[in-house]
Enzyme design. Structure first.
Site, PDB file in Angstrom:
ATOM      1  N   ASP A  68       0.862  -1.178   0.000  1.00  0.00           N
ATOM      2  CA  ASP A  68       0.000   0.000   0.000  1.00  0.00           C
ATOM      3  C   ASP A  68       0.902   1.233   0.000  1.00  0.00           C
ATOM      4  OD1 ASP A  68      -2.350   1.650   0.527  1.00  0.00           O
ATOM      5  OD2 ASP A  68      -1.611   1.785   2.578  1.00  0.00           O
ATOM      6  N   ASP A  70      -0.314   5.061   0.913  1.00  0.00           N
ATOM      7  CA  ASP A  70      -0.590   6.090   1.917  1.00  0.00           C
ATOM      8  C   ASP A  70      -0.500   5.539   3.336  1.00  0.00           C
ATOM      9  OD1 ASP A  70      -1.810   8.608   0.318  1.00  0.00           O
ATOM     10  OD2 ASP A  70      -2.411   6.744  -0.657  1.00  0.00           O
ATOM     11  N   GLU A  77      -1.708  10.585   4.176  1.00  0.00           N
ATOM     12  CA  GLU A  77      -2.808  10.210   3.291  1.00  0.00           C
ATOM     13  C   GLU A  77      -2.938  11.340   2.273  1.00  0.00           C
ATOM     14  OE1 GLU A  77      -4.871   7.458   3.335  1.00  0.00           O
ATOM     15  OE2 GLU A  77      -3.613   6.571   4.903  1.00  0.00           O
ATOM     16  N   ARG A 113     -15.228  11.786  -0.665  1.00  0.00           N
ATOM     17  CA  ARG A 113     -14.081  12.645  -0.379  1.00  0.00           C
ATOM     18  C   ARG A 113     -13.626  13.407  -1.622  1.00  0.00           C
ATOM     19  NH1 ARG A 113     -10.086   8.407   2.217  1.00  0.00           N
ATOM     20  NH2 ARG A 113     -11.311   7.022   0.867  1.00  0.00           N
ATOM     21  N   SER A 157      -2.261   0.995  -4.749  1.00  0.00           N
ATOM     22  CA  SER A 157      -2.870   1.956  -3.834  1.00  0.00           C
ATOM     23  C   SER A 157      -4.309   2.268  -4.196  1.00  0.00           C
ATOM     24  CB  SER A 157      -2.050   3.262  -3.859  1.00  0.00           C
ATOM     25  OG  SER A 157      -2.677   4.276  -3.106  1.00  0.00           O
ATOM     26  N   LYS A 202      -6.979  -4.851  -4.925  1.00  0.00           N
ATOM     27  CA  LYS A 202      -5.631  -5.098  -4.402  1.00  0.00           C
ATOM     28  C   LYS A 202      -5.343  -6.597  -4.363  1.00  0.00           C
ATOM     29  CE  LYS A 202      -4.892  -0.885  -1.744  1.00  0.00           C
ATOM     30  NZ  LYS A 202      -4.299  -0.306  -0.540  1.00  0.00           N
TER      31      LYS A 202
END
Length: 277
Positions: A68, A70, A77, A113, A157, A202
């Site tokens: 990963d 972040d 992040e 977001r 990611s 992922k």
């Protein structure tokens, strides 16, 4: 076959940390000692300020590192930092925290977001990278050492490709994959290109890369910090929770709270004299 106790800490691991453990102790690095166990550890074994993890002795050296980005390979992040430029960091960070804990659907949380970033100038991506993004301690050594030893290295990611491409080049990853922020007229649209790369993607990346390389998922070491990393960490031969949220830490083979990322080399029995800085 047996098991190996691996003791790691960024501040260093004293010889005394292995005292009382039945087995042959070997120092791998100033911050790492391994002990080939003669018998199981005593119940409740712990060393203050040191991460103590037990891994199988067989097939420890892995042929794929999948990580990963972040809060794992880098210390921030990226979406939260972009939100700071947009003046909505507190609101976005609260959603990020809940998503990492597994309390929210990742795709819905990402959409919510990113929508708050609508209208942000594209140039802010470069400012954010230059001012806020730094590799976590040990990241470059971890990636470049594994590459030098012949392993595949992949940065996968749920964040954004603008950042993964640059972080991958800096750390030395051979490949990277992430989500793409959509831009029109030099500004973020508040949308992400489909399909969204999340938890399932992922795991799919892990399976695809190992199949391509002609190896199994047991030949991979995976590292992450949030619920979005759960499936790939659980599937890998060694799954590592790095300063992780409880949802991931509870499922990982190894937990790192006191160590830097070179601990992933120690988990594989790779001593400091083989590390590439």
């Amino acid at each position: 076959m047996g098991e190996v106790l691996v003791l790691t800490a960024a501040a260093g691991v004293p010889d005394a940390a292995a005292a009382g453990v039945a087995g042959r102790a070997t120092r791998l690095a100033p911050g790492a000692i391994e002990v080939a166990l003669d018998r199981p550890l005593p119940a409740g074994f712990a060393v203050p300020g040191v991460d103590a993890n037990v891994v199988p002795a067989e097939r420890r050296r892995k042929r794929l590192l999948i990580a990963d980005m972040d809060s794992t390979i880098i210390g921030v992040e990226c979406i939260d930092e972009l939100a700071d430029f947009a003046g909505v960091k507190a609101e976005v960070a609260a959603i990020t925290e809940r998503a990492m804990r597994g309390e929210l659907d990742f795709e819905a949380a990402l959409d919510a977001r990113v929508a708050l970033l609508a209208g942000l100038p594209e140039s802010v991506l470069g400012e954010c990278y230059a001012e806020r993004v730094r590799l976590n301690p040990g990241a470059r050594t971890l990636v470049r050492t594994m590459a030098a030893l012949g392993a595949e290295t992949a940065l996968i990611s749920g964040g954004f490709s603008y950042f993964t491409g640059r972080v991958a080049a800096d750390a030395g990853f051979a490949r990277n994959q992430a989500n793409t922020l959509l831009v029109e007229g030099g500004r973020l649209t508040g949308r992400v290109a489909r399909p969204i790369l999340g938890r399932a993607a992922k795991l799919a990346a892990l399976e695809a890369i190992t199949a391509e390389r002609g190896i199994g998922v047991a030949d991979a070491i995976a590292v992450g910090d949030g619920a979005n990393d759960l499936d790939m960490v659980r599937a890998a031969g060694i799954g590592v929770a790095y300063h992780a949220k409880p949802a991931l830490a509870a499922e990982a083979d190894a937990r790192l709270e006191h160590s830097d990322l070179t601990a992933l080399l120690a988990l594989q029995g790779i001593a400091a004299d083989a590390w590439v800085d």
